[in-house]
Design a protein around this motif. Structure first.
Motif, PDB file in Angstrom:
ATOM      1  N   VAL A 193       0.843  -1.197   0.000  1.00 36.23           N
ATOM      2  CA  VAL A 193       0.000   0.000   0.000  1.00 36.23           C
ATOM      3  C   VAL A 193       0.878   1.247   0.000  1.00 36.23           C
ATOM      4  N   LYS A 194       0.257   2.386  -0.254  1.00 34.57           N
ATOM      5  CA  LYS A 194       0.976   3.657  -0.190  1.00 34.57           C
ATOM      6  C   LYS A 194       1.402   3.937   1.255  1.00 34.57           C
ATOM      7  N   SER A 234       6.287   6.210  -2.356  1.00 33.62           N
ATOM      8  CA  SER A 234       6.712   5.401  -1.216  1.00 33.62           C
ATOM      9  C   SER A 234       5.643   4.365  -0.917  1.00 33.62           C
ATOM     10  N   LEU A 235       6.080   3.117  -0.742  1.00 35.07           N
ATOM     11  CA  LEU A 235       5.166   2.000  -0.536  1.00 35.07           C
ATOM     12  C   LEU A 235       5.556   1.207   0.704  1.00 35.07           C
ATOM     13  N   ILE A 244       3.564  -4.247   9.350  1.00 33.48           N
ATOM     14  CA  ILE A 244       4.515  -3.753   8.358  1.00 33.48           C
ATOM     15  C   ILE A 244       5.745  -4.662   8.341  1.00 33.48           C
ATOM     16  N   VAL A 245       6.104  -5.120   7.147  1.00 34.80           N
ATOM     17  CA  VAL A 245       7.266  -6.005   7.006  1.00 34.80           C
ATOM     18  C   VAL A 245       8.275  -5.458   5.994  1.00 34.80           C
ATOM     19  N   ALA A 274       9.293  -8.009  -3.984  1.00 37.01           N
ATOM     20  CA  ALA A 274       7.944  -7.522  -4.293  1.00 37.01           C
ATOM     21  C   ALA A 274       7.887  -5.998  -4.241  1.00 37.01           C
ATOM     22  N   LEU A 275       8.538  -5.409  -3.252  1.00 38.03           N
ATOM     23  CA  LEU A 275       8.551  -3.950  -3.143  1.00 38.03           C
ATOM     24  C   LEU A 275       9.296  -3.313  -4.311  1.00 38.03           C
ATOM     25  N   LEU A 276      10.401  -3.929  -4.725  1.00 30.88           N
ATOM     26  CA  LEU A 276      11.160  -3.390  -5.852  1.00 30.88           C
ATOM     27  C   LEU A 276      10.308  -3.384  -7.118  1.00 30.88           C
ATOM     28  N   GLN A 277       9.560  -4.444  -7.346  1.00 30.68           N
ATOM     29  CA  GLN A 277       8.670  -4.474  -8.509  1.00 30.68           C
ATOM     30  C   GLN A 277       7.549  -3.449  -8.371  1.00 30.68           C
ATOM     31  N   ALA A 278       6.952  -3.399  -7.197  1.00 27.60           N
ATOM     32  CA  ALA A 278       5.800  -2.514  -6.995  1.00 27.60           C
ATOM     33  C   ALA A 278       6.165  -1.046  -7.185  1.00 27.60           C
TER      34      ALA A 278
END
Length: 341
Positions: A193-194, A234-235, A244-245, A274-278
């Protein structure tokens, strides 16, 4: 209680331990506006060289210098200068009203400064301008506290051990044009999420786990602006229990259609990937840059998976002690220009 005492020093002024300067060298954030109008002059030399505090306008020139050298984030120095006391830490060298040199010493923890933005205009090199700024003035403000630098691998980096610096590891820069693979929505068991959609207190609680010092007030003030820079994103990653992980930030560069990623903090490699892709789903075709500590092999594996290009390395050195700064949950540092943690 310790954080409250530090915050009081932040607002009302620091007490500088180990400082060798004869005049007051520690100011508060509340004095930044006045220092923009009337910079503090630290020293004048007979050859006309002056070292003084950096102003907001000076910072624009320093950023342009760095942008000419390579990919540079547009807002890094602006954010750090708006949330940190201007003195000690932000220095300009000047001759006849012309800005010719710069250096920063960002207080990243009670006992740790991060040194960067060290530059001397090529027209004025060979006159010891950088040495006077860096060693005589900035060094005096640091005293016995730890100084961390990420040095370009050149003559200076090889000389640092002779000057008492301890080498620990390399920070590696990578970049990539965002393709379909990197811009694909990740298949992630939790949710992404944002950052603006989660409690900032919870966000800071997670950052506290891995930043160099827990509950450091300056880091909190910095991140509050960092996650909301114009043109940035920022995600936050949440597990199935809504904890939060991980989180990631992206900010625009001076160079057209280029962005820097950092920090990227995550509990594990699956979340980091996953965060890098998102963070790249909305910028397909743009170029992204990321800075990674070499000991983080899990992060390097992710970079190799997406076929990032290696750009350069810098060497991490510490002076006056070696903090335990490496943590495997730091998949990308905040910024090698202002705060490489």
């Amino acid at each position: 209680m310790q954080s409250l005492r530090f915050l009081n020093r932040l607002v009302h002024g620091f007490s500088c331990h180990g400082n060798r300067m004869a005049t007051r060298s520690c100011y508060s954030i509340a004095e930044n506006a006045e220092l923009d109008k009337n910079p503090r002059i630290f020293k004048k030399w007979d050859d006309g060289y002056i070292v003084r505090s950096m102003t907001t306008e000076d910072a624009k020139q320093v950023q342009r210098w760095y942008a000419d050298l390579g990919t540079t984030s547009r807002y890094d120095l602006e954010v750090i200068m708006s949330t940190w006391p201007r003195i000690p830490g932000f220095y300009i060298g000047e001759i006849d009203g012309e800005i010719v040199a710069s250096a920063t010493r960002v207080l990243c923890a009670d006992n740790i400064f991060y040194g960067s933005m060290y530059y001397v205009d090529p027209k004025y090199r060979g006159k010891a301008l950088g040495h006077r700024l860096k060693n005589e003035i900035a060094g005096g403000h640091i005293g016995k506290r730890i100084l961390t630098v990420d040095a370009v691998i050149d003559t200076l980096a090889w000389r640092l051990p002779q000057l008492g610096y301890s080498y620990v590891f390399q920070t590696k820069r990578f970049d990539k044009d965002v393709d379909d693979d990197l811009a694909t929505e990740p298949n992630y068991d939790g949710s992404i999420v944002k950052a603006a959609d989660v409690s900032f207190g919870s966000f800071i609680d997670f950052d506290n786990k891995y930043y160099i010092q827990k509950d450091f007030p300056l880091r909190r003030a910095f991140l509050e602006k960092w996650i909301a820079v114009p043109g940035g994103r920022s995600l936050v990653a949440m597990d199935t229990n809504q904890n939060i992980v991980g989180y990631v930030c992206r900010r625009p560069c001076f160079q057209d259609n280029q962005h820097q990623i950092g920090p990227l903090y995550a509990e594990d490699a699956v979340t980091a990937k996953a965060l890098l892709q998102a963070i790249c789903t909305d910028i397909k075709g743009a170029k992204v840059t990321i800075n990674i500590w070499e000991p983080n092999t899990a992060s390097l594996d992710i970079i190799q998976t997406f076929k990032f290009n290696h750009v350069f390395d810098v060497k991490r050195f510490h002076h006056n002690g070696v903090p335990n700064d490496f943590k495997p949950q730091i998949f990308a540092v905040t910024s090698i220009d202002v705060m490489s943690y």
